[in-house]
Design a protein around this motif. Structure first.
Motif, PDB file in Angstrom:
ATOM      1  N   TRP A 530      23.660  67.927   7.574  1.00  0.00           N
ATOM      2  CA  TRP A 530      24.527  66.921   7.877  1.00  0.00           C
ATOM      3  C   TRP A 530      25.920  67.692   7.138  1.00  0.00           C
ATOM      4  CZ3 TRP A 530      23.084  63.999  10.922  1.00  0.00           C
ATOM      5  CH2 TRP A 530      21.352  63.740  11.194  1.00  0.00           C
ATOM      6  N   SER A 531      27.110  67.475   7.299  1.00  0.00           N
ATOM      7  CA  SER A 531      28.197  66.714   6.317  1.00  0.00           C
ATOM      8  C   SER A 531      28.877  65.470   5.243  1.00  0.00           C
ATOM      9  CB  SER A 531      29.357  67.870   7.056  1.00  0.00           C
ATOM     10  OG  SER A 531      28.621  69.177   7.225  1.00  0.00           O
ATOM     11  N   HIS A 532      28.858  65.681   5.069  1.00  0.00           N
ATOM     12  CA  HIS A 532      29.571  64.314   4.121  1.00  0.00           C
ATOM     13  C   HIS A 532      30.653  64.683   3.151  1.00  0.00           C
ATOM     14  CE1 HIS A 532      25.545  62.470   4.662  1.00  0.00           C
ATOM     15  NE2 HIS A 532      25.087  64.369   3.958  1.00  0.00           N
ATOM     16  N   PRO A 533      31.811  63.917   3.833  1.00  0.00           N
ATOM     17  CA  PRO A 533      33.076  63.876   2.907  1.00  0.00           C
ATOM     18  C   PRO A 533      33.248  62.530   1.954  1.00  0.00           C
ATOM     19  CG  PRO A 533      32.856  62.720   5.394  1.00  0.00           C
ATOM     20  CD  PRO A 533      32.155  63.118   5.310  1.00  0.00           C
ATOM     21  N   VAL A 534      33.271  63.370   0.928  1.00  0.00           N
ATOM     22  CA  VAL A 534      32.558  62.580  -0.241  1.00  0.00           C
ATOM     23  C   VAL A 534      33.975  61.942  -1.192  1.00  0.00           C
ATOM     24  CG1 VAL A 534      31.214  61.931  -2.808  1.00  0.00           C
ATOM     25  CG2 VAL A 534      29.845  63.360  -0.622  1.00  0.00           C
ATOM     26  N   HIS A 586      31.013  57.176  -2.531  1.00  0.00           N
ATOM     27  CA  HIS A 586      30.321  56.986  -1.023  1.00  0.00           C
ATOM     28  C   HIS A 586      31.069  58.041  -0.352  1.00  0.00           C
ATOM     29  CE1 HIS A 586      35.028  55.636   0.913  1.00  0.00           C
ATOM     30  NE2 HIS A 586      34.673  55.335  -0.284  1.00  0.00           N
ATOM     31  N   CYS A 587      29.864  57.902   0.815  1.00  0.00           N
ATOM     32  CA  CYS A 587      30.541  59.058   1.945  1.00  0.00           C
ATOM     33  C   CYS A 587      31.436  58.614   2.864  1.00  0.00           C
ATOM     34  CB  CYS A 587      29.245  59.305   2.426  1.00  0.00           C
ATOM     35  SG  CYS A 587      29.816  60.779   4.064  1.00  0.00           S
ATOM     36  N   HIS A 588      32.245  59.106   3.407  1.00  0.00           N
ATOM     37  CA  HIS A 588      33.813  58.587   4.276  1.00  0.00           C
ATOM     38  C   HIS A 588      33.615  58.851   5.240  1.00  0.00           C
ATOM     39  CE1 HIS A 588      37.768  56.313   4.341  1.00  0.00           C
ATOM     40  NE2 HIS A 588      37.559  56.715   2.911  1.00  0.00           N
ATOM     41  N   ASN A 589      32.350  59.393   6.151  1.00  0.00           N
ATOM     42  CA  ASN A 589      31.775  59.198   7.370  1.00  0.00           C
ATOM     43  C   ASN A 589      31.830  57.597   7.168  1.00  0.00           C
ATOM     44  OD1 ASN A 589      30.404  58.453   9.582  1.00  0.00           O
ATOM     45  ND2 ASN A 589      29.953  60.951   9.387  1.00  0.00           N
ATOM     46  N   VAL A 590      32.459  56.803   7.474  1.00  0.00           N
ATOM     47  CA  VAL A 590      31.693  55.644   7.121  1.00  0.00           C
ATOM     48  C   VAL A 590      30.823  54.753   7.980  1.00  0.00           C
ATOM     49  CG1 VAL A 590      34.459  54.851   7.017  1.00  0.00           C
ATOM     50  CG2 VAL A 590      33.820  54.785   9.827  1.00  0.00           C
ATOM     51  N   ILE A 591      30.708  55.618   9.029  1.00  0.00           N
ATOM     52  CA  ILE A 591      28.891  55.145   9.656  1.00  0.00           C
ATOM     53  C   ILE A 591      27.703  55.757   8.502  1.00  0.00           C
ATOM     54  CG2 ILE A 591      27.362  55.382  11.239  1.00  0.00           C
ATOM     55  CD1 ILE A 591      30.367  54.217  12.272  1.00  0.00           C
ATOM     56  N   HIS A 592      27.600  56.528   8.008  1.00  0.00           N
ATOM     57  CA  HIS A 592      27.114  56.954   6.202  1.00  0.00           C
ATOM     58  C   HIS A 592      27.267  55.848   5.551  1.00  0.00           C
ATOM     59  CE1 HIS A 592      26.499  61.024   7.934  1.00  0.00           C
ATOM     60  NE2 HIS A 592      26.485  60.458   8.921  1.00  0.00           N
ATOM     61  N   GLU A 593      28.707  55.521   4.973  1.00  0.00           N
ATOM     62  CA  GLU A 593      28.956  54.438   4.188  1.00  0.00           C
ATOM     63  C   GLU A 593      28.037  53.167   4.334  1.00  0.00           C
ATOM     64  OE1 GLU A 593      32.978  54.444   3.999  1.00  0.00           O
ATOM     65  OE2 GLU A 593      33.135  52.397   2.842  1.00  0.00           O
ATOM     66  N   ALA A 596      23.523  53.531   3.548  1.00  0.00           N
ATOM     67  CA  ALA A 596      24.244  53.461   2.638  1.00  0.00           C
ATOM     68  C   ALA A 596      24.472  53.968   1.487  1.00  0.00           C
ATOM     69  CB  ALA A 596      23.720  51.552   2.389  1.00  0.00           C
ATOM     70  N   MET A 597      25.224  54.949   1.869  1.00  0.00           N
ATOM     71  CA  MET A 597      25.462  55.616   1.214  1.00  0.00           C
ATOM     72  C   MET A 597      26.792  56.086   0.601  1.00  0.00           C
ATOM     73  SD  MET A 597      26.091  59.929   2.378  1.00  0.00           S
ATOM     74  CE  MET A 597      24.685  60.859   1.226  1.00  0.00           C
ATOM     75  N   MET A 598      26.693  54.943  -0.651  1.00  0.00           N
ATOM     76  CA  MET A 598      27.846  54.268  -1.861  1.00  0.00           C
ATOM     77  C   MET A 598      27.099  54.313  -2.956  1.00  0.00           C
ATOM     78  SD  MET A 598      30.649  51.980  -1.186  1.00  0.00           S
ATOM     79  CE  MET A 598      29.797  51.402   0.009  1.00  0.00           C
TER      80      MET A 598
HETATM   81 CU   LIG Z   1      28.046  61.301   4.809  1.00  0.00          CU
END
Ligand SMILES: [Cu+2]
Length: 618
Positions: A530-534, A586-593, A596-598
């Motif tokens: 996975w990649s996360h733009p945090v 938070h992750c800015h892949n807004v689906i991940h956000e 509840a990646m925040m």
């Molecule tokens: Cu992410």
């Protein structure tokens, strides 16, 4: 293009049924938490196959109508959008937001206006904490913005869309702000009672990378209801004004390209997908907007062009914008919008332009090249001058640039080298097969996503802007000082959702406290596949190292979004200054956000050592 004939008809029907049933769930405005309660999510976090909710569960390959696209096989179970002809409409330029002389309704107050509005039965204002710096930085301009439904054309071959915008504009109007000129923005929630299928009618507007007091930051849980307003105070002050660099702050921390967008907890992806985003440009005595003064960057607004990119899906039957709540990986659209239009064209003069490129999400990573469709082997370099709104010490010449969700790259393209009549296309050549992150395959020129077409005009033109080839100097990067605290964060997947250090976001849980006016090191570790733009609110960071190596020239400045690729490990340096209160990471892949990646951290004058470095410490 699509290959419908190659896909089993029954499978197509399953995908359409699943999409329809999912839209009904979305229209009911059920959050992830509601779905779990109703037993409609599996323990892995996927929608159950009942009633065709999950097309993926019914098709072994998960193929979409798209079949093989950009070398990807299989798909997200999202039906392909109707066909549209590229490059038929010009690039829209968002209007400049105009100040007002006074607000509609009650005058602004330092404390929230909790008087009950007889028309709604609610307090006039949704704000819950007093302005902490309005006295020190009194507003010199007032802006009023109404978040409301509007009718928008995204392409002449698709029907008019009912979207949500700011003052009727999608994307929203552009703020033209200046350092030393504090402003107050009154945000009114005038959204309609019918959400038209997705989106929630409560909002919290975040000014992305503003050095903003917490109560005006647009914290995800500071959302407010229809009929209320929320006054947001933007001091437009340089970081360090009350700490490292009194009284005016550190000029090396000047920002240029900011943006604002909805940040409502659990619903950011839906509300932003629906249109709630826009630009906020910040000028100063060096980055003036005038190409004969200061750094002499191309003239705003004629040759300084903000561009927000967004990929979207449209229902194959109705042609209307479609959002898939069931998708936990990230949503990839098959239509590419720039400033709200699908694949527009932009006519340019034979001179230098500054483009402010912003990836507005929801989930896709772009790697942009300038492709000449009549000469695919031609290399067309350009200059990156800023990363996430921070001008680099010097321009960096590149042939391509990668932009994750919420990242901004200001670039200079010099069209004087091209004869009149030349066509160049902004092409995304990064292969991405699902929403969780790109593969690292770069597609051949002409095989990627054609996002925008530049057409070089024959007009005679002057150009007073600085030539980046002369290596002009912008700002230095401030030195890294001794840190007061080191913290470590692991970004991972759990039960089909997304966690930071094994926890989901909770509005009321303060995960750690940063002591105001101290420096910290944060170590961020990515997971598998996975990649996360945090994104970290409030303060820019410097990348100390990425995978134990010195960052690239483009990442050597200051940033507010860090790309955390598969198994990446990054060390970041921060100084948390001036203001106190709650902020998220938070992750800015807004689906991940939203799943509840925040986390919430608070800045105060005490601090703590929670989440401190220790496990897997290098
Ligand atoms: Cu992410």
């Amino acid at each position: 293009m699509v290959y419908i004939s190659k896909i089993n008809r029954r499978q197509q029907q399953a995908i359409l049924d699943a999409a329809k049933n999912r839209r009904e769930i979305i229209a009911a405005r059920l959050s992830r938490r509601d779905l779990i309660k109703m037993g409609l999510l599996t323990s892995a976090g996927y929608l159950i196959p009942k009633l065709g909710l999950s097309a993926r569960a019914q098709t072994s390959s998960g193929s979409s109508f798209g079949g093989s696209r950009n070398g990807c096989f299989g798909g997200s179970g999202t039906p392909a959008s109707p066909p549209t002809t590229p490059f038929v409409e010009p690039l829209p330029i968002m209007p400049v937001h105009q100040a007002v002389t006074q607000f509609t309704g009650p005058p602004p107050t330092v404390n929230p206006n909790t008087t009950i509005n007889p028309a709604t039965g609610l307090p006039y204002e949704g704000r819950t904490r007093p302005h902490q710096a309005l006295g020190q930085f009194p507003a010199q301009k007032l802006y009023e913005v109404h978040q409301q439904q509007c009718q928008v054309s995204v392409h002449p071959q698709l029907p008019i869309q009912t979207l949500w915008g700011y003052n009727g504009s999608v994307p929203g109007p552009t703020y033209v702000a200046h350092y030393g000129e504090p402003i107050l923005v009154r945000n009114y929630n005038n959204l309609p009672s019918n959400n038209g299928g997705f989106g929630i009618q409560s909002v919290s507007t975040h000014l992305h990378n503003g050095h903003t007091p917490s109560e005006s930051d647009g914290f995800p849980c500071d959302f407010f209801a229809v009929g209320q307003y929320y006054d947001q105070h933007y001091p437009n002050v340089l970081a360090g004004f009350s700490s490292t660099n009194p009284p005016d702050g550190d000029i090396r921390e000047a920002l240029s390209t900011l943006w604002y967008h909805d940040h409502r907890v659990d619903f950011t992806s839906q509300n932003v997908y629906k249109g709630l985003a826009g630009f906020y440009l910040l000028f100063n005595q060096f980055d003036t907007g005038n190409e004969t003064t200061g750094f002499r960057l191309p003239q705003y607004p004629d040759f300084d062009i903000p561009m927000i990119f967004g990929d979207r899906n449209f229902d194959p039957t109705t042609g209307l914008l479609a959002f898939d709540l069931a998708n936990r990986d990230g949503i990839l659209g098959d239509k590419f919008l720039v400033n709200g239009k699908i694949q527009p064209f932009f006519q340019v003069k034979r001179r230098r332009y500054r483009f402010r490129w912003l990836n507005g999400g929801p989930s896709r990573f772009y790697q942009f090249y300038l492709t000449n469709p009549n000469n695919l082997s031609q290399s067309n370099p350009f200059w990156v001058i800023s990363n996430d709104g921070n001008l680099l010490p010097n321009p960096v010449q590149v042939t391509n640039v990668r932009i994750a969700v919420a990242e901004r790259m200001d670039v200079i393209v010099d069209f004087s080298a091209f004869p009149a009549g030349t066509v160049l296309r902004l092409e995304n050549r990064l292969q991405q097969c699902d929403g969780a992150g790109p593969t690292n395959t770069i597609l051949a020129a002409g095989q990627g996503d054609q996002v925008l077409e530049f057409r070089v005009l024959p007009d005679a033109v002057t150009d007073g802007s600085v030539n980046p080839a002369t290596n002009p100097h912008f700002y230095d990067v401030p030195p890294q000082t001794t840190v007061n605290q080191c913290r470590q964060f692991k970004f991972d997947r759990q039960n089909g959702q997304w966690v930071i250090n094994n926890k989901f976001f909770d509005c009321n849980e303060v995960r750690f406290r940063v002591k105001r006016n101290t420096a910290e090191e944060w170590d961020l570790d990515g997971g598998f596949n996975w990649s996360h733009p945090v994104h970290i609110h409030f303060e820019e960071f410097q990348i100390i190292s990425r995978n134990r190596s010195t960052p690239t020239a483009i990442e050597r400045g200051r940033k507010d979004v860090i790309r955390l690729g598969e198994n990446d490990s990054v060390q970041l340096f921060f100084r948390f200054r001036d203001f106190v209160g709650r902020y998220p990471m938070h992750c800015h892949n807004v689906i991940h956000e939203d799943h509840a990646m925040m986390l919430r951290f608070d800045i105060d004058d005490v601090g703590d050592s929670n989440e401190s470095c220790g496990f897997n410490r290098r």
